[in-house]
Every structure is written in structure tokens, then in C-alpha cells.
Scaffold this motif. Sequence first.
Motif, PDB file in Angstrom:
ATOM      1  N   ASN A 191      48.390  34.284  44.981  1.00 48.37           N
ATOM      2  CA  ASN A 191      48.691  33.552  46.219  1.00 48.37           C
ATOM      3  C   ASN A 191      49.825  34.204  46.998  1.00 48.37           C
ATOM      4  OD1 ASN A 191      46.709  31.686  45.581  1.00 48.37           O
ATOM      5  ND2 ASN A 191      48.151  30.288  44.568  1.00 48.37           N
ATOM      6  N   ALA A 192      50.791  34.761  46.280  1.00 54.13           N
ATOM      7  CA  ALA A 192      51.892  35.424  46.974  1.00 54.13           C
ATOM      8  C   ALA A 192      51.417  36.659  47.728  1.00 54.13           C
ATOM      9  CB  ALA A 192      52.983  35.812  45.975  1.00 54.13           C
ATOM     10  N   LEU A 193      50.410  37.333  47.209  1.00 55.76           N
ATOM     11  CA  LEU A 193      49.861  38.492  47.902  1.00 55.76           C
ATOM     12  C   LEU A 193      49.010  38.096  49.106  1.00 55.76           C
ATOM     13  CD1 LEU A 193      48.828  40.696  44.849  1.00 55.76           C
ATOM     14  CD2 LEU A 193      50.607  41.214  46.521  1.00 55.76           C
ATOM     15  N   GLY A 194      48.664  36.821  49.182  1.00 52.77           N
ATOM     16  CA  GLY A 194      47.804  36.378  50.282  1.00 52.77           C
ATOM     17  C   GLY A 194      46.332  36.569  50.011  1.00 52.77           C
ATOM     18  N   LEU A 195      45.957  36.784  48.772  1.00 54.41           N
ATOM     19  CA  LEU A 195      44.559  36.972  48.385  1.00 54.41           C
ATOM     20  C   LEU A 195      44.043  35.669  47.786  1.00 54.41           C
ATOM     21  CD1 LEU A 195      44.958  40.445  46.658  1.00 54.41           C
ATOM     22  CD2 LEU A 195      44.202  39.993  48.999  1.00 54.41           C
ATOM     23  N   THR A 196      43.000  35.091  48.376  1.00 55.73           N
ATOM     24  CA  THR A 196      42.486  33.802  47.904  1.00 55.73           C
ATOM     25  C   THR A 196      41.467  33.940  46.775  1.00 55.73           C
ATOM     26  OG1 THR A 196      40.807  33.877  49.649  1.00 55.73           O
ATOM     27  CG2 THR A 196      42.881  32.740  50.147  1.00 55.73           C
ATOM     28  N   GLY A 197      40.664  34.992  46.810  1.00 59.72           N
ATOM     29  CA  GLY A 197      39.617  35.119  45.794  1.00 59.72           C
ATOM     30  C   GLY A 197      39.639  36.409  45.023  1.00 59.72           C
ATOM     31  N   VAL A 198      40.655  37.235  45.210  1.00 61.01           N
ATOM     32  CA  VAL A 198      40.750  38.527  44.523  1.00 61.01           C
ATOM     33  C   VAL A 198      42.120  38.623  43.869  1.00 61.01           C
ATOM     34  CG1 VAL A 198      40.651  41.031  44.770  1.00 61.01           C
ATOM     35  CG2 VAL A 198      39.209  39.576  46.215  1.00 61.01           C
ATOM     36  N   PRO A 199      42.174  38.837  42.541  1.00 66.32           N
ATOM     37  CA  PRO A 199      41.087  38.842  41.567  1.00 66.32           C
ATOM     38  C   PRO A 199      40.503  37.430  41.365  1.00 66.32           C
ATOM     39  CG  PRO A 199      43.078  39.876  40.678  1.00 66.32           C
ATOM     40  CD  PRO A 199      43.484  39.150  41.916  1.00 66.32           C
ATOM     41  N   PRO A 200      39.232  37.325  40.984  1.00 66.56           N
ATOM     42  CA  PRO A 200      38.626  36.003  40.772  1.00 66.56           C
ATOM     43  C   PRO A 200      39.231  35.291  39.570  1.00 66.56           C
ATOM     44  CG  PRO A 200      37.118  37.746  40.106  1.00 66.56           C
ATOM     45  CD  PRO A 200      38.275  38.424  40.774  1.00 66.56           C
ATOM     46  N   ASN A 201      38.952  34.003  39.504  1.00 66.84           N
ATOM     47  CA  ASN A 201      39.514  33.195  38.408  1.00 66.84           C
ATOM     48  C   ASN A 201      39.054  33.676  37.037  1.00 66.84           C
ATOM     49  OD1 ASN A 201      40.953  31.460  40.097  1.00 66.84           O
ATOM     50  ND2 ASN A 201      39.186  30.126  40.391  1.00 66.84           N
ATOM     51  N   GLN A 202      37.819  34.196  36.943  1.00 63.02           N
ATOM     52  CA  GLN A 202      37.342  34.674  35.639  1.00 63.02           C
ATOM     53  C   GLN A 202      38.174  35.845  35.141  1.00 63.02           C
ATOM     54  OE1 GLN A 202      35.534  34.084  38.271  1.00 63.02           O
ATOM     55  NE2 GLN A 202      33.908  32.637  37.731  1.00 63.02           N
ATOM     56  N   VAL A 203      38.565  36.729  36.064  1.00 59.28           N
ATOM     57  CA  VAL A 203      39.384  37.879  35.665  1.00 59.28           C
ATOM     58  C   VAL A 203      40.772  37.426  35.228  1.00 59.28           C
ATOM     59  CG1 VAL A 203      40.422  40.028  36.473  1.00 59.28           C
ATOM     60  CG2 VAL A 203      38.098  39.430  37.156  1.00 59.28           C
ATOM     61  N   LEU A 204      41.362  36.508  35.974  1.00 57.89           N
ATOM     62  CA  LEU A 204      42.683  36.003  35.597  1.00 57.89           C
ATOM     63  C   LEU A 204      42.637  35.259  34.266  1.00 57.89           C
ATOM     64  CD1 LEU A 204      44.050  34.692  39.025  1.00 57.89           C
ATOM     65  CD2 LEU A 204      44.399  36.915  37.940  1.00 57.89           C
ATOM     66  N   ALA A 205      41.576  34.467  34.057  1.00 54.86           N
ATOM     67  CA  ALA A 205      41.452  33.733  32.787  1.00 54.86           C
ATOM     68  C   ALA A 205      41.247  34.700  31.618  1.00 54.86           C
ATOM     69  CB  ALA A 205      40.293  32.746  32.866  1.00 54.86           C
ATOM     70  N   GLY A 206      40.455  35.765  31.811  1.00 55.18           N
ATOM     71  CA  GLY A 206      40.275  36.736  30.732  1.00 55.18           C
ATOM     72  C   GLY A 206      41.558  37.474  30.407  1.00 55.18           C
ATOM     73  N   LEU A 207      42.299  37.867  31.446  1.00 53.30           N
ATOM     74  CA  LEU A 207      43.580  38.536  31.197  1.00 53.30           C
ATOM     75  C   LEU A 207      44.567  37.610  30.499  1.00 53.30           C
ATOM     76  CD1 LEU A 207      45.381  41.004  31.569  1.00 53.30           C
ATOM     77  CD2 LEU A 207      45.951  40.160  33.865  1.00 53.30           C
ATOM     78  N   ALA A 208      44.610  36.347  30.928  1.00 57.01           N
ATOM     79  CA  ALA A 208      45.505  35.383  30.288  1.00 57.01           C
ATOM     80  C   ALA A 208      45.096  35.122  28.840  1.00 57.01           C
ATOM     81  CB  ALA A 208      45.506  34.070  31.079  1.00 57.01           C
ATOM     82  N   LEU A 209      43.789  35.120  28.569  1.00 59.65           N
ATOM     83  CA  LEU A 209      43.317  34.886  27.196  1.00 59.65           C
ATOM     84  C   LEU A 209      43.746  36.001  26.256  1.00 59.65           C
ATOM     85  CD1 LEU A 209      41.613  33.341  25.120  1.00 59.65           C
ATOM     86  CD2 LEU A 209      39.607  34.560  25.985  1.00 59.65           C
TER      87      LEU A 209
END
Length: 305
Positions: free
Chosen positions: A137-155
Motif C-alpha cells: 500500500n505504501a508503494l501505491g500498488l493495489t494488486g501487485v504483488p497479489p495476495n497469494q504471493v504475499l501469503a506464500g512469502l509470509a508462510l
Amino acid sequence: MSPTCPVRPSVSIGRTARLLLLAVLALAAVVAGMSVSGTAYAAPAGVAAAPSSVAATASSIAAVLPAAPGDPIDPVDPVAPVEETGVVSINLNGENAKPSSSIVVLLGITLLSVVPSLLLMMTSFTKIFVVLALTRNALGLTGVPPNQVLAGLALFLSLFIMAPVLSSVNELGVQPYLNGGLDFAAALDAGSGPLREFMLGQTREEDIALITRAAEQANPADAASVPMLTLIPSFMLSELRAAFIIGFVIFIPFLVIDLVVSASLMSMGMMMLPPVMISLPFKLLLFVLIDGWGLIVTALVGSYG
């Protein structure tokens, strides 16, 4: 010559036939009575003997008659009724205090059903995912990276951070239970110890006191006496607070870029041009030059010591 009555031979013959028929019927009745009463009857010579049904009748009567009584059977003591207590007992251990394969499969399926809840409430997954979402959100990107990518990285970052804790849980609780050294209750208590230590190390005392007062319970004497039902929500509150602090620090440089771009556009009279279109490339450039993802991941991993 006087008339005489005519001779009718057919009438006399008919009477003779009737007399013979009555004689035959009477003879048949006499013969039947003699056969039933047991008197022997011999058929005349030249006449075929009628089939006798005495043997068939005797065999059918013998089949209908009851069998001879046997020896009496000794009486059996009545079985005492089973008292229903209303309590179902399930033994989670098999022979020699070792769990059976069916119990292990049942526990595995149950664990898989509660893994998402345990991942969110008792690991570092929530904090990492919130920080990554705030960075996007700070970068101003609403859908990049997608939630699946963020969830996989967090996992996978959570698995990397929780690896020592999970190893201790396996050594202290899971393996002794599978080998028959501990029963289910003792294995659960021993396996929850490393998780308790991890959560206590990341939880503030203020959050524990807040949940304790909300539950109207007495203050725990020490950290070991904090119940899990109080520790888990306190841990989540501390994780969210830390994630928001990290997100605030990430927002500051990108906010400065937005302010500079907006002021420049206002000074040039380009008020109809959205500032985001100009500031987004500069923010991406700055994030890549300082290796933003590496700094954020390093800060997240280092926050857990």
C-alpha cells in the motif's frame, strides 16, 4: 282274441343294473370299513388289488407327532444389566501405551483442520503478512504483488522463523507420544511448552494484563502460570502492534516522495494530473535501489531474535 300287455324287456334290464350298482357300492363300503378297522381283506382272484394308503397315512401321522422329550437343561444365571453412565471413554493409546495407526490418522486429520487457526494465532504469520501488505500500500500498488504471493512469502518466512520451535515440539511431544513414552495429555502439555516460550518472548506484559482484566481474572504470579487462553490473544495484539509500527516506518519515505511530487505539480499548475502517476515510478526506483524487500525481510526475521 283279448289284448295282452306288451312285454318290456328294457325296464327289467334297467332295474337289474341299478341293483347291481347298489350291490357294488355296498361291497366297496364294507371293504373300506374293514381296511380302516385293521381287518385283512384279500382281493378275489383275477381282480387287481387297489393301492393301499395305510402306510402313507401312518408315516404322515408319525411326522406330525412331537419328538420324545430329552434331558432337562440346567438353568443359566441371569446376566446383570449394564449400567449406563452416559460417559463415552475414548482411549487414544493402543497396546503398550503406543497409539494405533487409526488414532494417529484421526489426530492427523484433526490437526490439518485446525492448522490455519494455529498458523494465524500462534506463529509469526500474521505480523509478516500485515507488514508485507502495508508495504504494498505504501508503494501505491493495489494488486501487485497479489495476495497469494504475499501469503506464500509470509508462510515460508514463518516456517523459517518457527523451525527451532517446531523441532522442539516434535522432540518433546510428538515423538515420545508416537513411541509410547507419553500419553496424549502429557504429550500435549510437553509439546505446548516451546510454543508458550516463543509467544511469551514476543508478548508485552501490558497486553497480558489487558486480556486478564477483560476476563476478570486474577493477575498471574509469573509467566509460567499464564493460561493459554489468555496468552494467545495477548500474543496477537502484540504482533499487530509491532506490525503497525514497522508499517509506519516504511510509509515515511514514500509519503515524502508523494508530498514532493504533489508540490511540484501544484507549482507548475498541473493540478489535473494525478500525483500518483508521477510518484509511483520514483517510489519503485527508490525501493529497488535500497533493496527494500531484503531490508523488510531482514527486519522481520531479526525482530524475533
